[in-house]
Write an enzyme that holds these catalytic residues in place. Structure first.
Site, PDB file in Angstrom:
ATOM      1  N   ASP A   1       4.842  -4.014  -7.363  1.00  0.00           N
ATOM      2  CA  ASP A   1       4.171  -2.826  -6.818  1.00  0.00           C
ATOM      3  C   ASP A   1       4.757  -1.548  -7.402  1.00  0.00           C
ATOM      4  O   ASP A   1       4.245  -0.461  -7.136  1.00  0.00           O
ATOM      5  CB  ASP A   1       4.272  -2.799  -5.284  1.00  0.00           C
TER       6      ASP A   1
ATOM      7  N   GLY B   1       0.812  -1.226   0.000  1.00  0.00           N
ATOM      8  CA  GLY B   1       0.000   0.000   0.000  1.00  0.00           C
ATOM      9  C   GLY B   1       0.840   1.268   0.000  1.00  0.00           C
ATOM     10  O   GLY B   1       2.066   1.233   0.120  1.00  0.00           O
TER      11      GLY B   1
ATOM     12  N   ASP C   1       7.701   5.431  -9.444  1.00  0.00           N
ATOM     13  CA  ASP C   1       8.478   5.178  -8.232  1.00  0.00           C
ATOM     14  C   ASP C   1       9.978   5.282  -8.472  1.00  0.00           C
ATOM     15  O   ASP C   1      10.699   4.286  -8.589  1.00  0.00           O
ATOM     16  CB  ASP C   1       8.141   3.803  -7.623  1.00  0.00           C
TER      17      ASP C   1
HETATM   18  P1  AMP Z   1       9.434   1.040  -2.513  1.00  0.00           P
HETATM   19  O1  AMP Z   1      10.450  -0.046  -2.462  1.00  0.00           O
HETATM   20  O2  AMP Z   1       9.986   2.412  -2.275  1.00  0.00           O
HETATM   21  O3  AMP Z   1       8.606   0.989  -3.746  1.00  0.00           O
HETATM   22  O4  AMP Z   1       8.442   0.826  -1.271  1.00  0.00           O
HETATM   23  C1  AMP Z   1       7.856  -0.392  -0.967  1.00  0.00           C
HETATM   24  C2  AMP Z   1       6.798  -0.197   0.081  1.00  0.00           C
HETATM   25  O5  AMP Z   1       7.338   0.418   1.243  1.00  0.00           O
HETATM   26  C3  AMP Z   1       5.620   0.663  -0.327  1.00  0.00           C
HETATM   27  O6  AMP Z   1       4.475   0.130   0.262  1.00  0.00           O
HETATM   28  C4  AMP Z   1       5.987   1.995   0.253  1.00  0.00           C
HETATM   29  O7  AMP Z   1       4.848   2.799   0.475  1.00  0.00           O
HETATM   30  C5  AMP Z   1       6.622   1.600   1.560  1.00  0.00           C
HETATM   31  N1  AMP Z   1       7.554   2.616   2.071  1.00  0.00           N
HETATM   32  C6  AMP Z   1       8.768   2.957   1.565  1.00  0.00           C
HETATM   33  N2  AMP Z   1       9.326   3.942   2.299  1.00  0.00           N
HETATM   34  C7  AMP Z   1       8.457   4.242   3.295  1.00  0.00           C
HETATM   35  C8  AMP Z   1       8.449   5.179   4.371  1.00  0.00           C
HETATM   36  N3  AMP Z   1       9.463   6.001   4.607  1.00  0.00           N
HETATM   37  N4  AMP Z   1       7.357   5.198   5.175  1.00  0.00           N
HETATM   38  C9  AMP Z   1       6.327   4.372   4.966  1.00  0.00           C
HETATM   39  N5  AMP Z   1       6.272   3.480   3.973  1.00  0.00           N
HETATM   40  C10 AMP Z   1       7.315   3.408   3.137  1.00  0.00           C
HETATM   41 MG    MG Z   2       7.023   1.606  -4.483  1.00  0.00          MG
END
Ligand code: AMP
Ligand code: MG
Length: 529
Positions: A278, A108, A288
């Site tokens: 995702d 999410g 992203d």
């Molecule tokens: P990503 O690898 O950046 O695409 O992130 C994978 C998941 O981790 C997604 O659900 C992001 O919303 C969550 N996420 C990444 N960084 C954070 C953060 N600093 N705070 C909350 N959720 C995060």
């Molecule tokens: Mg992401």
């Protein structure tokens, strides 16, 4: 309030995602598992001192916002997460995903909050989403925030990709929060306080493959069907028909869009770095921007992402194959909507066909050929092998090919672009092979119908002079962290016209300096952002 009259208040929102799809009855940011729903209402968490560091003027214009509007304090407040415009209805969306090859369950929007969906005068839809706006139900153990360095990278690269003509989510603004965020950049137990920021990113839709995978994984087939039908209605309105045939047409289009996107990444030398399901857009947009990187010395095995250093799953050369793997996960998720697997298989096959066609088209464009013949596939494959072995800069080499007087009478052994080599020793070792390849290329050009000016123009538009090289972005970040954000606008200005020569700005086209070879932020990035 005067500032609001400068255009911000003219934005109109219809928020169809909320209006037409089931949401979470609970609100607020308490971390939770959310079943049977595709979104949760949650407001951005206000920040101490929002200050606008950069704005994309093209994106602002597209939204009908003039300079007075984007320079206003109201703008910084709204796009820093401290205020809402009438009609905004903020939410975080619910999705899952396969991360590094494994199903990860509910993920999410952990730090992304959509403010609303606007509809432009021409009917085009833009979802405005803040990244780094504070916790949501999906933040798991993290803080919902983003650091300045990664926000600068997302802001610059989104807009650079747009100007390169590569499908992408956009960025409207970059707002400093005036608050620190603590990050352990290399997960080595050395956390550090860094300045925080919020990017407002913009796209017709931020739906990902993982949005479809999550309800499928839970057996929520009605929810899955509703989401598919909504997506087709809102984001693929040109698709007509109904039922399984419509779903098949849609999946087919998702596959071909993804294929074209992969060919574009390979054309410009972009490495996404975290191609989890995702992080793949259902619209075929680059989405992203995290530990992404740009190819300097051509290397299909390179990944900028240190989190992926072990298997290098998301290395440059594997991107098309990974995209296909991700489409297979999407197909699996969609299977409950289909009586048999044939339409899904035919979508996957269409990915291969579309990728091959786009890759051949790019080969013809990059080499300045009227068309790509079967022999030309070998010609570029051999060039790639040579570029890897001799550590040749991808961008400088291809751009340099434009300027070789390869067809001049009497030149049967043109010399290669001088500035594209990183290592004089490797250059010497491969000099003979490079000369042989150039002779072969010159022969091929003599057998091509394009005139020299037509060829040059075709090549110019396929081979950028300027890309947001990792070290360029890092220099901008270093300056911004030291208090001078003006480098962001300077670099963006150059990246607005990536295919023009821009005399006086040669420095922005220079190959990676030695200091940047192994520097964090330049060649090594992590998911900690
Ligand atoms: P990503 O690898 O950046 O695409 O992130 C994978 C998941 O981790 C997604 O659900 C992001 O919303 C969550 N996420 C990444 N960084 C954070 C953060 N600093 N705070 C909350 N959720 C995060
Ligand atoms: Mg992401």
């Amino acid at each position: 309030m005067m500032a609001m009259a400068d255009g911000l208040e003219r934005l109109r929102f219809d928020n169809r995602f909320l209006a037409e799809l089931p949401g979470d009855p609970d609100t607020g940011s308490r971390r939770r598992e959310v079943r049977g729903a595709l979104w949760s209402r949650v407001a951005p968490t206000p920040v101490a001192a929002p200050r606008t560091l950069a704005v994309s003027r093209e994106m602002a214009e597209t939204l009908g916002l003039d300079e007075a509007a984007t320079a206003s304090a109201a703008f910084a407040g709204i796009f820093g997460g401290n205020a809402l415009l009438p009609g905004m209805d903020p939410f975080a969306s619910n999705y899952g995903g396969h991360q590094f090859g494994h199903w990860a369950g509910q993920l999410g929007d952990g730090r992304a909050i959509t403010l609303g969906e606007t509809v432009g005068a021409g009917g085009e839809r833009w979802e405005l989403q803040l990244k780094g706006a504070g916790p949501t139900p999906y933040s798991r153990t993290a803080d919902g925030r983003a650091v300045l360095r990664s926000s600068i990278r997302e802001f610059l690269c989104s807009e650079a990709m747009h100007h390169l003509g590569v499908p992408t989510t956009r960025a409207l603004s970059l707002v400093a929060t005036g608050e620190d965020v603590v990050r352990d950049m290399f997960y080595d137990g050395r956390p550090k306080a860094e300045p925080g920021a919020v990017v407002c990113r913009v796209a017709p839709s931020f739906l990902r493959f993982g949005h479809f995978e999550l309800p499928a994984s839970r057996g929520e087939h009605d929810l899955l069907r509703q989401l598919v039908e909504f997506t087709i209605r809102r984001d693929f309105p040109h698709l007509q028909g109904s039922g399984e045939a419509l779903h098949a047409d849609w999946f087919h289009e998702v596959c071909t869009r993804t294929a074209r996107l992969m060919a574009e990444w390979m054309r410009v030398g972009f490495v996404h770095g975290v191609m989890n399901t995702d992080n793949l857009s259902i619209l075929g947009l680059t989405i992203d921007y995290g530990p992404y990187g740009w190819i300097d010395a051509y290397d299909p095995d390179w990944t900028p992402n240190t989190t992926d250093a072990g298997g290098r799953r998301y290395r440059f050369g594997w991107q098309p194959a990974i995209a296909r793997w991700n489409l297979m996960r999407l197909a699996q998720a969609l299977a409950p909507l289909f009586g048999d697997a044939e339409p899904l298989q035919s979508g996957i096959d269409a990915f291969g066909t579309a990728y091959t066609a786009a890759e051949r088209e790019n080969t013809a464009r990059k080499l300045g050929l009227a068309e790509c013949r079967d022999d030309d596939v070998a010609l570029i494959r051999d060039l790639h092998a040579l570029m890897q072995a001799a550590e040749i800069d991808m961008t400088l080499w291809f751009r340099g090919l434009l300027d070789l007087s390869i067809l001049d009478p009497g030149i049967d052994a043109p010399s290669p672009p001088e500035d594209a080599f990183y290592d004089p020793g490797l250059r010497a070792t491969h000099a003979e092979a490079i000369a042989a390849w150039l002779r072969r290329y010159a022969d091929r050009l003599r057998d091509d119908p394009l005139t020299a000016p037509a060829r040059r123009e075709r090549m110019r538009l396929a081979n950028p002079r300027f890309v947001p090289r990792n070290y360029l972005a890092q220099q901008v970040i270093d300056r911004a962290e030291a208090g001078d954000p003006s480098g962001i606008a300077e670099l963006l200005e150059v990246l607005r016209r990536p295919y023009d020569d821009q005399p006086g700005r040669e420095a922005f086209a220079a190959r990676r300096p030695d200091w940047a070879r192994n520097r964090p932020g330049c060649s090594m990035l992590s998911c900690s952002s």
